[in-house]
Design a protein around this motif. Structure first.
Motif, PDB file in Angstrom:
ATOM      1  N   UNK A 130       0.769  -1.241   0.000  1.00 24.87           N
ATOM      2  CA  UNK A 130       0.000   0.000   0.000  1.00 24.87           C
ATOM      3  C   UNK A 130       0.794   1.282   0.000  1.00 24.87           C
ATOM      4  N   UNK A 131       2.058   1.206  -0.372  1.00 26.61           N
ATOM      5  CA  UNK A 131       2.842   2.442  -0.466  1.00 26.61           C
ATOM      6  C   UNK A 131       2.213   3.375  -1.501  1.00 26.61           C
ATOM      7  N   UNK A 132       2.173   4.684  -1.185  1.00 24.56           N
ATOM      8  CA  UNK A 132       1.673   5.650  -2.179  1.00 24.56           C
ATOM      9  C   UNK A 132       2.613   5.667  -3.374  1.00 24.56           C
ATOM     10  N   UNK A 133       3.919   5.593  -3.067  1.00 27.25           N
ATOM     11  CA  UNK A 133       4.935   5.500  -4.124  1.00 27.25           C
ATOM     12  C   UNK A 133       6.123   4.730  -3.584  1.00 27.25           C
ATOM     13  N   UNK A 134       6.779   4.001  -4.461  1.00 30.23           N
ATOM     14  CA  UNK A 134       8.055   3.358  -4.141  1.00 30.23           C
ATOM     15  C   UNK A 134       8.937   3.631  -5.348  1.00 30.23           C
ATOM     16  N   UNK A 135       9.721   4.690  -5.232  1.00 26.81           N
ATOM     17  CA  UNK A 135      10.379   5.282  -6.395  1.00 26.81           C
ATOM     18  C   UNK A 135      11.897   5.141  -6.313  1.00 26.81           C
ATOM     19  N   UNK A 136      12.480   4.441  -7.300  1.00 24.63           N
ATOM     20  CA  UNK A 136      13.943   4.341  -7.368  1.00 24.63           C
ATOM     21  C   UNK A 136      14.507   5.732  -7.648  1.00 24.63           C
ATOM     22  N   UNK A 137      15.510   6.137  -6.879  1.00 21.62           N
ATOM     23  CA  UNK A 137      16.068   7.488  -7.004  1.00 21.62           C
ATOM     24  C   UNK A 137      17.252   7.523  -7.969  1.00 21.62           C
ATOM     25  N   UNK A 138      17.460   8.648  -8.650  1.00 19.61           N
ATOM     26  CA  UNK A 138      18.584   8.752  -9.597  1.00 19.61           C
ATOM     27  C   UNK A 138      19.894   9.048  -8.876  1.00 19.61           C
ATOM     28  N   UNK A 139      20.348   8.086  -8.065  1.00 17.02           N
ATOM     29  CA  UNK A 139      21.610   8.261  -7.334  1.00 17.02           C
ATOM     30  C   UNK A 139      22.596   7.174  -7.761  1.00 17.02           C
ATOM     31  N   UNK A 140      23.864   7.425  -7.490  1.00 19.26           N
ATOM     32  CA  UNK A 140      24.907   6.518  -7.959  1.00 19.26           C
ATOM     33  C   UNK A 140      25.172   5.323  -7.070  1.00 19.26           C
ATOM     34  N   UNK A 141      24.549   5.285  -5.882  1.00 14.62           N
ATOM     35  CA  UNK A 141      24.877   4.179  -5.000  1.00 14.62           C
ATOM     36  C   UNK A 141      24.031   4.126  -3.754  1.00 14.62           C
ATOM     37  N   UNK A 142      24.381   3.165  -2.883  1.00 16.24           N
ATOM     38  CA  UNK A 142      23.596   2.889  -1.672  1.00 16.24           C
ATOM     39  C   UNK A 142      24.168   3.654  -0.485  1.00 16.24           C
ATOM     40  N   UNK A 143      23.887   4.954  -0.437  1.00 14.53           N
ATOM     41  CA  UNK A 143      24.393   5.767   0.665  1.00 14.53           C
ATOM     42  C   UNK A 143      23.714   5.352   1.975  1.00 14.53           C
ATOM     43  N   UNK A 144      24.431   5.521   3.083  1.00 12.78           N
ATOM     44  CA  UNK A 144      23.917   5.198   4.420  1.00 12.78           C
ATOM     45  C   UNK A 144      23.458   3.744   4.518  1.00 12.78           C
ATOM     46  N   UNK A 145      24.265   2.863   3.974  1.00 14.89           N
ATOM     47  CA  UNK A 145      24.017   1.423   4.077  1.00 14.89           C
ATOM     48  C   UNK A 145      25.350   0.712   4.305  1.00 14.89           C
ATOM     49  N   UNK A 146      25.315  -0.588   4.641  1.00 20.11           N
ATOM     50  CA  UNK A 146      26.573  -1.331   4.822  1.00 20.11           C
ATOM     51  C   UNK A 146      27.464  -1.339   3.580  1.00 20.11           C
ATOM     52  N   UNK A 147      26.894  -1.053   2.398  1.00 20.29           N
ATOM     53  CA  UNK A 147      27.691  -1.048   1.165  1.00 20.29           C
ATOM     54  C   UNK A 147      28.643   0.152   1.107  1.00 20.29           C
ATOM     55  N   UNK A 148      28.477   1.086   2.021  1.00 20.41           N
ATOM     56  CA  UNK A 148      29.386   2.245   2.104  1.00 20.41           C
ATOM     57  C   UNK A 148      30.577   1.986   3.040  1.00 20.41           C
ATOM     58  N   UNK A 149      30.748   0.754   3.482  1.00 19.71           N
ATOM     59  CA  UNK A 149      31.855   0.447   4.405  1.00 19.71           C
ATOM     60  C   UNK A 149      33.230   0.846   3.857  1.00 19.71           C
ATOM     61  N   UNK A 150      33.543   0.576   2.577  1.00 19.54           N
ATOM     62  CA  UNK A 150      34.848   1.031   2.060  1.00 19.54           C
ATOM     63  C   UNK A 150      35.013   2.554   2.146  1.00 19.54           C
ATOM     64  N   UNK A 151      33.930   3.288   1.916  1.00 16.83           N
ATOM     65  CA  UNK A 151      33.979   4.748   2.017  1.00 16.83           C
ATOM     66  C   UNK A 151      34.174   5.172   3.469  1.00 16.83           C
TER      67      UNK A 151
END
Length: 293
Positions: A181-202
């Motif tokens: 029931x989300x009103x929207x679930x919108x993929x954002x035009x960003x280059x990566x997964x900020x603020x997630x475990x995938x930013x560990x190298x950064x």
């Protein structure tokens, strides 16, 4: 009590900061200093560049930082915060504006942060998506059930939560959240997964730069994204700043904490008005405005 808030990536626009450059000697000096520190003419891109040029990671983050910090400097004695907070990148702008970092050190850290995040993005296909109209716990629970990496990344305001992770996991989460029931679930035009475990190298790369930088006690408490609590001790500021890249931006919770601690007016310092909109959704009674000189 006055709370000053500083925007993050996405607030940039062509022409940003040009009015400050044209009208204030102090602003011109700081823009020239920034060009020197970064090794390229960022002021020219900010004033005349295309939206595409401004979207480049090495440009976007320093540009938003410069607009915010130079505006705060030009405000002079009228910049009198009782407390501050910054959304993601904006945390470095806030720390610089309240004297925890020098202008040059703040800018160098922002540049290093941008390059570290770009490098991490190139290691794995990843993305973010905005989920509108669902309770936070519904989104969190769906993320936990999905194979792969997908987490809640930005708690922007009630009913607006951004998720972050590898592309298949984020796409799957969007599909399930739409069904819920989300009103929207919108993929954002960003280059990566900020603020997630995938930013560990950064995080690891930025940690080295932060550890080599001198921090001073800020002129007022900063409510940091990681803990949402008021901080003035430099050791705590450093720890929270390092973990910010892999931890969620708890913006809703930070604003609620600031209001609980006496904030009656929120002033956005920098490009755009996104934070004012979010704050009004968190508490519609609170006063919001744009910083001006």
């Amino acid at each position: 009590m006055k709370a000053y808030v500083f925007p993050g990536q996405g607030a940039q626009f062509t022409g940003m900061g040009k009015d400050l450059y044209d009208n204030y000697e102090q602003a011109r000096t700081l823009f020239h200093k920034a060009n020197e520190v970064l090794g390229f003419d960022i002021s020219k891109i900010m004033f005349e560049g295309t939206a595409e040029e401004l979207k480049e990671t090495k440009v976007t983050q320093p540009a938003v930082f410069l607009h915010s910090v130079i505006l705060a400097r030009v405000m002079g004695t009228s910049f009198k915060p009782d407390m501050v907070a910054g959304h993601s990148l904006g945390e470095l702008s806030a720390l610089t504006a309240v004297g925890a970092l020098s202008f040059t050190d703040g800018l160098k850290l922002v540049s290093e942060r941008a390059l570290a995040m770009q490098e991490a993005c190139e290691m794995q296909r990843s993305t973010m998506a905005a989920i509108l109209g669902l309770p936070d716990d519904t989104v969190e629970n769906v993320c936990k059930e999905i194979e792969g990496t997908v987490v809640a990344a930005n708690y922007n305001c009630p009913g607006q939560l951004v998720i972050s992770g590898d592309v298949p996991a984020v796409e799957m989460a969007c599909e399930i959240l739409n069904e819920k029931g989300a009103k929207r679930a919108l993929i954002l035009p960003v280059g990566g997964a900020f603020h997630s475990p995938l930013m560990e190298p950064a995080r690891e790369r930025l940690a080295k730069a932060i550890d080599a930088t001198e921090f001073e006690k800020p002129m007022c408490p900063i409510y940091q994204n990681v803990t949402t609590l008021p901080v003035t001790a430099t050791d705590d500021i450093i720890t929270n700043l390092i973990y910010q890249l892999t931890a969620p931006v708890k913006w809703t919770q930070s604003i609620q904490e600031m209001i609980k601690d006496g904030a009656t007016e929120f002033i956005e310092v920098g490009p755009g008005r996104a934070l004012q909109g979010m704050i009004k959704k968190i508490d519609r009674e609170i006063e919001v405005s744009q910083a001006a000189v």
